[in-house]
Design a protein around this motif. Structure first.
Motif, PDB file in Angstrom:
ATOM      1  N   ILE A  66       0.830  -1.209   0.000  1.00 23.88           N
ATOM      2  CA  ILE A  66       0.000   0.000   0.000  1.00 23.88           C
ATOM      3  C   ILE A  66       0.865   1.261   0.000  1.00 23.88           C
ATOM      4  O   ILE A  66       0.620   2.178  -0.805  1.00 23.88           O
ATOM      5  CB  ILE A  66      -0.979  -0.023   1.186  1.00 23.88           C
ATOM      6  N   PRO A  67       1.892   1.369   0.876  1.00 19.95           N
ATOM      7  CA  PRO A  67       2.746   2.574   0.811  1.00 19.95           C
ATOM      8  C   PRO A  67       3.417   2.765  -0.545  1.00 19.95           C
ATOM      9  O   PRO A  67       3.504   3.892  -1.045  1.00 19.95           O
ATOM     10  CB  PRO A  67       3.786   2.323   1.919  1.00 19.95           C
ATOM     11  N   ALA A  68       3.893   1.672  -1.153  1.00 16.12           N
ATOM     12  CA  ALA A  68       4.543   1.786  -2.459  1.00 16.12           C
ATOM     13  C   ALA A  68       3.561   2.258  -3.517  1.00 16.12           C
ATOM     14  O   ALA A  68       3.884   3.103  -4.366  1.00 16.12           O
ATOM     15  CB  ALA A  68       5.163   0.448  -2.864  1.00 16.12           C
ATOM     16  N   ASP A  69       2.341   1.726  -3.458  1.00 19.79           N
ATOM     17  CA  ASP A  69       1.326   2.141  -4.424  1.00 19.79           C
ATOM     18  C   ASP A  69       1.000   3.630  -4.265  1.00 19.79           C
ATOM     19  O   ASP A  69       0.889   4.367  -5.247  1.00 19.79           O
ATOM     20  CB  ASP A  69       0.058   1.300  -4.225  1.00 19.79           C
ATOM     21  N   SER A 116       7.707  -5.177  -3.705  1.00 18.38           N
ATOM     22  CA  SER A 116       6.481  -4.572  -3.172  1.00 18.38           C
ATOM     23  C   SER A 116       5.851  -3.612  -4.175  1.00 18.38           C
ATOM     24  O   SER A 116       4.644  -3.357  -4.135  1.00 18.38           O
ATOM     25  CB  SER A 116       6.781  -3.827  -1.864  1.00 18.38           C
ATOM     26  N   ILE A 117       6.658  -3.074  -5.071  1.00 18.10           N
ATOM     27  CA  ILE A 117       6.158  -2.105  -6.055  1.00 18.10           C
ATOM     28  C   ILE A 117       5.416  -2.808  -7.187  1.00 18.10           C
ATOM     29  O   ILE A 117       4.459  -2.279  -7.750  1.00 18.10           O
ATOM     30  CB  ILE A 117       7.335  -1.286  -6.633  1.00 18.10           C
ATOM     31  N   GLN A 118       5.841  -4.005  -7.517  1.00 15.81           N
ATOM     32  CA  GLN A 118       5.412  -4.660  -8.749  1.00 15.81           C
ATOM     33  C   GLN A 118       3.925  -4.975  -8.801  1.00 15.81           C
ATOM     34  O   GLN A 118       3.264  -4.669  -9.811  1.00 15.81           O
ATOM     35  CB  GLN A 118       6.235  -5.944  -8.938  1.00 15.81           C
ATOM     36  N   HIS A 119       3.369  -5.594  -7.756  1.00 17.19           N
ATOM     37  CA  HIS A 119       1.969  -6.024  -7.827  1.00 17.19           C
ATOM     38  C   HIS A 119       0.997  -4.866  -8.045  1.00 17.19           C
ATOM     39  O   HIS A 119       0.208  -4.903  -9.008  1.00 17.19           O
ATOM     40  CB  HIS A 119       1.578  -6.804  -6.556  1.00 17.19           C
TER      41      HIS A 119
END
Length: 395
Positions: A66-69, A116-119
């Motif tokens: 969530i933070p990365a998104d 964590s960024i990819q999904h």
């Protein structure tokens, strides 16, 4: 704000970029299992300690979804996917360098940050590109992850008897760097902005979503717990590293097939019926692999993979029905829950095995699948009423 629809060629390139990135990162994620017996011997780790080491990657990846998104919403799909792949590859490179146990742990955390960024960003790229017609492309995107899970662990297991584990990790990092270069020409440089969907009413869908997320977490805990012990089950039956790679590949190939099979099952039995069937089969097949020799175990693994991984497709497809209007955030929360569970639950199973034995640890993972039955029955009322808000039923 109006649509800025991409051309068919741009859509295809975007889907290819998302799929290749998903395949690589999921291959990284599950390829690490092939290294665990080697790490256990080299660093003198218990089952619980090994699970903690593994969780450095998976918990970081899950906790930062969530933070990365949120942090990268203004960044182009190209930059986000290249950043994701570059950081994950750097993590593997750190692990490959002779920095000892500390280097291994730091590298796992760095790789987890990248993945964590990819999904969220890959899913957003496909959704932005295809809009209302994104259901089938998203299915292709999800399936690509299973291909990565099938290919990279098998490749790692084939290379480990030939090369030391550090050079194998180095080769995986090189593969990621090559993909990062390819993404420059594949991924679009700017986001496609589409009209925001109307907000849906919360109502009982919110309670149902909590139950669904809990079921997803337990389902993932079962899967990751079994994967923790699978390499050791194979070694205990006289199999070497190639057999471990074959076992993982068979399980993940079955899992890929399970996405289609369980989707078909869900259409005929409904969410409750299909989850009850798949979780019961999961528990029985996990227990069966404790008592079969190597060859029958390998034969059972594709069948186990179908139900072990296929349930997630039924659960994933139910998220839109129970969302509160922000489907993207609902998927991010669901991903965070299941990935976090996948990182933390094996620590519990490992501790159980350390204080008893491996068999009890495996049976604990099977028992978790059984625990899902009362929860899915509690989910039934939330699936029977009228459509929740504007989110249509998708299973």
């Amino acid at each position: 704000m109006g649509d800025s629809s991409p051309t068919a060629a741009t859509k295809s390139r975007s889907l290819l970029a998302a799929c290749l990135t998903h395949a690589l990162h999921d291959g990284y994620t599950d390829g690490l299992y092939a290294f665990m017996p080697v790490w256990q011997v080299q660093f003198g780790l218990s089952y619980a300690a090994l699970a903690v080491v593994r969780a450095l990657y998976s918990a970081t990846m899950g906790g930062l979804q969530i933070p990365a998104d949120q942090a990268l919403r203004a960044v182009s799909p190209r930059a986000a996917l290249i950043l994701s792949t570059g950081v994950a590859s750097t993590g593997l490179l750190i692990m490959a360098l002779p920095f000892g146990f500390a280097g291994l742990c730091v590298g796992l955390v760095v790789a987890g940050i990248g993945s964590s960024i990819q999904h969220p960003r890959g899913s957003m790229l496909v959704t932005d590109s295809y809009g209302a017609a994104s259901r089938r492309p998203l299915g292709i995107y999800n399936f690509s992850g299973d291909l990565g899970k099938a290919v990279l662990p098998a490749l790692v297991a084939v290379l480990l008897p030939i090369l030391a584990w550090r050079p194998v990790l180095g080769l995986m990092a090189v593969l990621g760097s090559a993909l990062a270069v390819a993404l420059v020409s594949l991924a679009p440089a700017a986001r496609v902005i589409r009209n925001a969907p109307a907000a849906a009413a919360a109502g009982r869908g919110r309670d149902g979503f909590r139950i669904l997320t809990t079921i997803g977490a337990l389902d993932t805990a079962t899967r990751m717990g079994y994967l923790l012990f699978l390499p050791f089950l194979i070694h205990g039956r006289g199999g070497g590293s190639p057999s471990v790679g074959l076992a993982l590949a068979l399980l993940f190939i079955g899992g890929a097939l399970g996405k289609a099979t369980c989707g078909w099952l869900g259409e005929r039995l409904g969410v409750v019926g299909s989850v009850m069937v798949t979780e019961a089969a999961t528990a029985l097949l996990i227990a069966a692999t404790l008592f079969t020799p190597l060859t029958p175990t390998l034969i059972l693994l594709p069948l186990l993979g179908i139900v072990l991984n296929g349930t997630s497709s039924v659960l994933y497809g139910t998220v839109p029905e129970l969302c509160d209007g922000d489907t993207g955030r609902a998927f991010a929360v669901f991903y965070t829950s299941v990935i976090g569970s996948g990182g933390l639950a094996p620590i519990l199973y490992g501790a159980i095995a350390d204080h008893s034995n491996q068999t009890i640890g495996v049976l604990a993972s099977a028992a978790t699948a059984v625990l899902i039955a009362p929860l899915v029955l509690a989910l039934r009322p939330h699936l029977r009423g009228p459509t929740v808000g504007s989110c249509k039923r998708s299973v």
